[in-house]
Design an enzyme around this catalytic site. Sequence first.
Site, PDB file in Angstrom:
ATOM      1  N   HIS A  79     -42.633 -54.831  68.802  1.00 47.99           N
ATOM      2  CA  HIS A  79     -44.098 -54.865  68.956  1.00 47.99           C
ATOM      3  C   HIS A  79     -44.619 -56.299  69.017  1.00 47.99           C
ATOM      4  CE1 HIS A  79     -44.533 -50.507  68.299  1.00 47.99           C
ATOM      5  NE2 HIS A  79     -43.621 -50.645  67.363  1.00 47.99           N
ATOM      6  N   ASN A 153     -47.893 -44.771  67.268  1.00 48.42           N
ATOM      7  CA  ASN A 153     -47.530 -45.011  68.663  1.00 48.42           C
ATOM      8  C   ASN A 153     -48.369 -44.126  69.567  1.00 48.42           C
ATOM      9  OD1 ASN A 153     -45.438 -46.896  68.125  1.00 48.42           O
ATOM     10  ND2 ASN A 153     -43.951 -45.256  67.831  1.00 48.42           N
ATOM     11  N   HIS A 344     -48.587 -51.857  57.430  1.00 51.21           N
ATOM     12  CA  HIS A 344     -47.542 -51.338  56.543  1.00 51.21           C
ATOM     13  C   HIS A 344     -47.837 -49.864  56.268  1.00 51.21           C
ATOM     14  CE1 HIS A 344     -44.763 -50.677  53.380  1.00 51.21           C
ATOM     15  NE2 HIS A 344     -44.657 -51.914  52.956  1.00 51.21           N
TER      16      HIS A 344
END
Length: 724
Positions: A79, A153, A344
């Site tokens: 990413h 995603n 996170h």
Amino acid sequence: MKSTKSDVRENNNKKQENLALHTEDSTGQPMTTNTGLLVNNDTSSLKAGERGPSLLEDFYLREKITHFDHERIPERVVHARGVAAHGYFQAYDSSFSKYTQAKFLTDPSRQTPVFLRFSTVAGSRGSSDLARDVRGFSIKFYTEEGIFDMVGNNMPVFFIQDAIKFPDLIHAVKPEPLNEIPQAASAHDTFWDFISLTPEAMHMIMWVMSDRALPRSLRMMDGFGVHTYRFVNEEGKATFVKFHFKPTLGVHSVAWDEAQKISGKDPDFHRRDLHEAIEAGAYPEWEFGVQLVAQEDEHKFDFDLLDPTKLIPEELVPVQPIGKLVLNRNPDNYFAETEQVAFHPGHVVPGIDFTNDPLLQGRLFSYTDTQLTRLGGPNFQEIPINRPLNTVHNNQRDGHMRQQINQGKTSYHPNTVGGGCPFQAMMKDGGFKHFEERVEGSKIRARSKSFMDFFSQATMFFNSMSEPEQSHLVDALRFELGKVDIQDIRNRMVGLLTFVDKTLARRVAEGLGMDVPEPQQPVNHQLGADANPKDYEPVFKKPAVEKSAALSMANTAKDSIKTRQVAFLAAGCVDADSLASVKKALEAEGAVVRVVAPHNGFIKDSAGKQIKVDQSFLTAASVLVDAVYVPAGQKSVTALLNEPDAIHFINEAYRHCKAIAADGEGADLIKATYVGAKLNNKAGNDAVAGIVIGNGGNDLSAAFIDAIKQHRFWQREKKDKIPA
């Protein structure tokens, strides 16, 4: 009941105010060193004489060069190439309070600030936006109870079932280590070698080879949490939950040939599109919804809820809308915000908790470990973009780049010297408590047998696609496997495809010039060396849902042309009414009109009015727009007929199945292209789908708008692919 603007609290401004404390505008300000000392010469270093050596005492030179030498940080391992924007989330009503105590999801009077980062996965920071790849869709919610990060995603499933295989997956898809080739591409031996030995990836391969991997815009793609999480309500009752974000503009893609050309014409295509849309006030918007499954229904499906290679078909569990997410502000500084933001999946708030998904469990470790290296130490959450709205109080101290200045004598708990502060919060006061789940069993490195169905949902996905989508997927596999040099890898992959769909396997094999190999029992090479293969044989069964409408992009929203880019091809003496009337009609619907001419500057219309040229044919390209219009005007069209790039522009737009319109003499330009032959073809209406010819601008505007709404006329591909 939905909230009104007057109900909205001002907490949405808190994050912006927090960032403003660390934001500086140097306009009108004198130059200083990092210590605030005014600088009166930024062009010459301190020397011993005009031509003498530079002096070590030049502290300003040393500060400036040292800062420059260290201004890059390690890019993300995955990413790395991303773009982000600020915005807000707002719940529709309080009805989901029976499932979760997360206040930002249940209080419609709150506007929760968000920061959403989009990204490709495999490529480096310098790669193209239009690589065939998964797109990251990660959101930082700055709630009043703390940070909630949804690290997602644009695809609802993943390649692997267990995080221990993530390094292998990424090593396989990254450029091959002997020559660092290819960049941001999966079409090479090592990736397909890994996939051919990992049948659990077959569902995700269907997604990555589909049009979902080539989004038209970041504003026109879904977002998914991928994993199964838990909602927990005030009484401690849990419900399994899947997160969905559906764009109001619909889910749209580009063609593969188009993606390759965009990568050359404008590798920043998606980043530029997002930035320009927000600057223009065309704020991207998604509806946030959830699929909910009661705890007692965990095992009622023919797949495992904890398996990240599976989705829940919406026919079995509908998506229930919770609220809307809007992006309305671009970052002030790419590095300080987009590059330094740290997501996170372990950042949760009361009301949201984890499950035993083995991929999620591994990510809970990985993200912290990554930020420690990338952002320099344990204080990465003190960087302004990562700071929560509420003030942090704990006994964690010091470390690299500590910014918070703690007062008092104590840095431990329990204590009496500091009055017991900071004290532990009661659950009733918002203290976080994990859902109590009974867990027992022997320590074992193994997979649950419920994870061994590798093909049924891959089959469901392929069955659910429209005919053009299936053809695109076949072409994608032919392209990718056509780049594979080792024939044995191709054989294994086509063999695996037979378990998804035999026709799919046959079509791919034909494109590779090979026979379909005799299907063999796929070996799951993910098993341990001591495992008994018979205990972990793949399960072959029909999908519970044969076709799911939500999985086909053919069923997406096609009711708007907002932010669609439309090229008007024109030259001097273009018909004034023909240009102005269609431009007015399209802009009234939210489209963006760009005048493309043989030269920059201005052209005059038939009424003598100066028309600003947005781009010349030298810098414009059909792949960068959604539709093309040729206004009337004999002199204008004659000039365009002598412009080879104008002919190519229309041919290429036709090849990529876009809406094309022409008015009056503008039809002569269409007739001079390959498209003209299709207009004269008596093969049927499919040959001219999306072509609008008018005799006056007002006559064609409505039909042209309807054509643009359809996004693409993929049925043209069945006829032929024109030379463009």
